[in-house]
Design a protein around this motif. Structure first.
Motif, PDB file in Angstrom:
ATOM      1  N   PRO A   1       0.142  10.702  12.087  1.00 12.15           N
ATOM      2  CA  PRO A   1       1.213  11.270  11.256  1.00 12.15           C
ATOM      3  C   PRO A   1       2.248  12.082  12.029  1.00 12.15           C
ATOM      4  CG  PRO A   1      -0.887  12.364  10.845  1.00 12.15           C
ATOM      5  CD  PRO A   1      -1.192  11.162  11.666  1.00 12.15           C
ATOM      6  N   THR A   2       1.903  12.618  13.201  1.00 10.08           N
ATOM      7  CA  THR A   2       2.891  13.382  13.961  1.00 10.08           C
ATOM      8  C   THR A   2       3.906  12.488  14.652  1.00 10.08           C
ATOM      9  OG1 THR A   2       1.583  13.376  16.007  1.00 10.08           O
ATOM     10  CG2 THR A   2       1.162  15.159  14.422  1.00 10.08           C
ATOM     11  N   GLY A   3       3.552  11.215  14.851  1.00 10.26           N
ATOM     12  CA  GLY A   3       4.438  10.320  15.575  1.00 10.26           C
ATOM     13  C   GLY A   3       4.520  10.598  17.062  1.00 10.26           C
ATOM     14  N   ILE A   4       3.663  11.443  17.583  1.00  7.69           N
ATOM     15  CA  ILE A   4       3.672  11.754  19.016  1.00  7.69           C
ATOM     16  C   ILE A   4       3.178  10.544  19.798  1.00  7.69           C
ATOM     17  CG2 ILE A   4       2.599  13.172  20.815  1.00  7.69           C
ATOM     18  CD1 ILE A   4       2.543  15.463  18.749  1.00  7.69           C
ATOM     19  N   VAL A   5       3.909  10.180  20.836  1.00  9.29           N
ATOM     20  CA  VAL A   5       3.564   9.041  21.686  1.00  9.29           C
ATOM     21  C   VAL A   5       2.961   9.576  22.978  1.00  9.29           C
ATOM     22  CG1 VAL A   5       4.429   7.005  22.897  1.00  9.29           C
ATOM     23  CG2 VAL A   5       5.446   7.684  20.710  1.00  9.29           C
TER      24      VAL A   5
ATOM     25  N   HIS B   1       2.552   3.388  12.834  1.00  9.42           N
ATOM     26  CA  HIS B   1       1.329   3.599  12.057  1.00  9.42           C
ATOM     27  C   HIS B   1       1.211   5.068  11.662  1.00  9.42           C
ATOM     28  CE1 HIS B   1      -0.386  -0.066  14.434  1.00  9.42           C
ATOM     29  NE2 HIS B   1       0.442  -0.426  13.486  1.00  9.42           N
ATOM     30  N   GLY B   2       2.052   5.473  10.713  1.00  9.02           N
ATOM     31  CA  GLY B   2       2.132   6.875  10.340  1.00  9.02           C
ATOM     32  C   GLY B   2       0.867   7.432   9.732  1.00  9.02           C
TER      33      GLY B   2
ATOM     34  N   THR C   1       0.809  -1.223   0.000  1.00 11.31           N
ATOM     35  CA  THR C   1       0.000   0.000   0.000  1.00 11.31           C
ATOM     36  C   THR C   1       0.835   1.261   0.000  1.00 11.31           C
ATOM     37  OG1 THR C   1      -0.099   0.009   2.428  1.00 11.31           O
ATOM     38  CG2 THR C   1      -1.824  -1.204   1.265  1.00 11.31           C
ATOM     39  N   GLY C   2       2.142   1.141  -0.179  1.00 12.62           N
ATOM     40  CA  GLY C   2       2.976   2.324  -0.225  1.00 12.62           C
ATOM     41  C   GLY C   2       3.143   2.999   1.125  1.00 12.62           C
ATOM     42  N   GLY C   3       3.097   2.252   2.206  1.00 15.16           N
ATOM     43  CA  GLY C   3       3.322   2.823   3.522  1.00 15.16           C
ATOM     44  C   GLY C   3       2.076   3.029   4.340  1.00 15.16           C
TER      45      GLY C   3
END
Length: 353
Positions: free
Chosen positions: A303-307, A298-299, A17-19
């Motif tokens: 999308p921010t990658g904040i945990v 799971h970008g 799926t291209g990411g």
């Protein structure tokens, strides 16, 4: 017994799926293609049980791998089946052993789990998933069929079980265990992914209702019995636990499984705490790795990658009261000893200090 392939490993889906983990417009469909080779006492598939020959590759982030870590601990197989621990995240290529000095597994001498897959299957085009068992002499992956792997540890490795090891898959209860495992996998273990990776509102709505209907069913089942099947811990409890322990840190928010938190479902919350406080369960849980995996990998969902910093973990150690229902965690057996020092979870990542 066969279940779906590991969703949170995701490499095949990412390439396809291209990411993206979510296909717009549709339901999440789990890849069910496995390396189905078995390691058995009689070596029927060409891979006999032998102490020291194999290495179990896991990530503490992965619920499917977490099952194998727990079963291995409960049965006392640490001395005969070594364990390689990958980091909590992966890219499109593979899980990597970036926790080890020099970024290489010290036994297999590889940087990425993909190397073991390609050693046996050059050009392997399916998911490079954990858990997997690797043949140390050849460096080749033997199997990643995680549903069968944990059952085989119980039934094929018996010669090497520790004294006092519990029966996790007793013959007399296997039909009932299989039945419970089937619905729990379809509606809960896989159900949270069906919610999180749904590509349409209708697909999400169906998955959400199916998930919470099954959690309500489980609450009813566990209201007057301590364990899912019989009077002791079985494979069924291991499989449900690894989803429940991730519910509030990940699935409630990240996967939109938000009708109720685990802490708001009294029976399941007490049941999960009971298991967490049982040796062999909570001492395998790394909440930092769990959260980093889902929120960083799971970008397309985050999308921010904040945990997230929460939730508070101290409540995992509060009294659960489940002992009043009877039952004995290990039956006629005993609790496992503490994990080997090299396999202990970082104290900062768990409330079990």
């Amino acid at each position: 017994m066969t279940e779906g392939a590991t969703a949170n490993s995701g490499e095949a889906a990412l390439r396809r799926t291209g990411g993206r983990y979510v296909e717009p417009g549709g339901e999440f469909t789990r890849d069910q293609r496995y390396i189905a080779t078995r390691i058995t006492a009689d070596g029927g598939d060409g891979w006999p049980v032998e102490p020291g020959r194999y290495r179990l590759a896991v990530s503490r982030a992965c619920p499917w791998a977490n099952r194998l870590v727990i079963v291995r601990r409960l049965l006392g197989l640490e001395g005969v089946l070594s364990m390689a621990i990958a980091g909590p995240t992966h890219d499109r290529r593979s899980w990597s052993f970036d926790l080890d000095p020099g970024g290489r597994d010290p036994v297999l001498d590889i940087e990425r789990l993909a190397e073991a897959y390609f050693a046996r299957f050059p050009g392997y085009d399916r998911g490079i998933t954990v858990p997997a068992i690797i043949d140390v002499p050849t460096g080749q992956v033997v199997t990643n069929d995680f549903g069968q792997m944990s059952l085989d540890l119980s039934t094929q490795w018996t010669a090497y079980h520790r004294d006092g090891a519990p029966e996790l898959y007793p013959q007399r209860l296997r039909d009932e265990i299989d039945e419970v495992n089937g619905v729990v996998f379809a509606d809960v273990n896989n159900g949270v992914y069906r919610c999180g990776f749904a590509g349409s509102q209708s697909a999400y709505d169906r998955a959400y209702r199916r998930l919470f209907d099954r959690l309500d069913w489980l609450s009813d089942r566990l209201a007057e019995r301590r364990y899912l099947v019989g009077e002791t811990i079985t494979e069924a409890d291991v499989r449900l636990f690894t989803t429940l322990v991730r519910f509030d840190p990940v699935y409630h928010g990240h996967f939109k499984c938000n009708r109720s938190k685990l802490t708001e479902m009294p029976v399941l919350w007490a049941y999960a705490r009971d298991l967490f406080q049982t040796p062999g369960f909570g001492d395998t849980i790394d909440f930092d790795h769990i959260k980093r995996h889902y929120y960083e990998v799971h970008g397309d969902l985050n999308p921010t990658g904040i945990v997230p910093l929460g939730p508070d973990l101290a409540n995992w150690l509060t009294p659960h009261g489940r002992g009043e229902l009877g039952g004995r965690p290990f039956g006629d057996g005993t609790a496992p000893p503490p994990p080997p020092p090299a396999e202990r979870v970082d104290p900062a990542h768990t409330p079990l200090r």
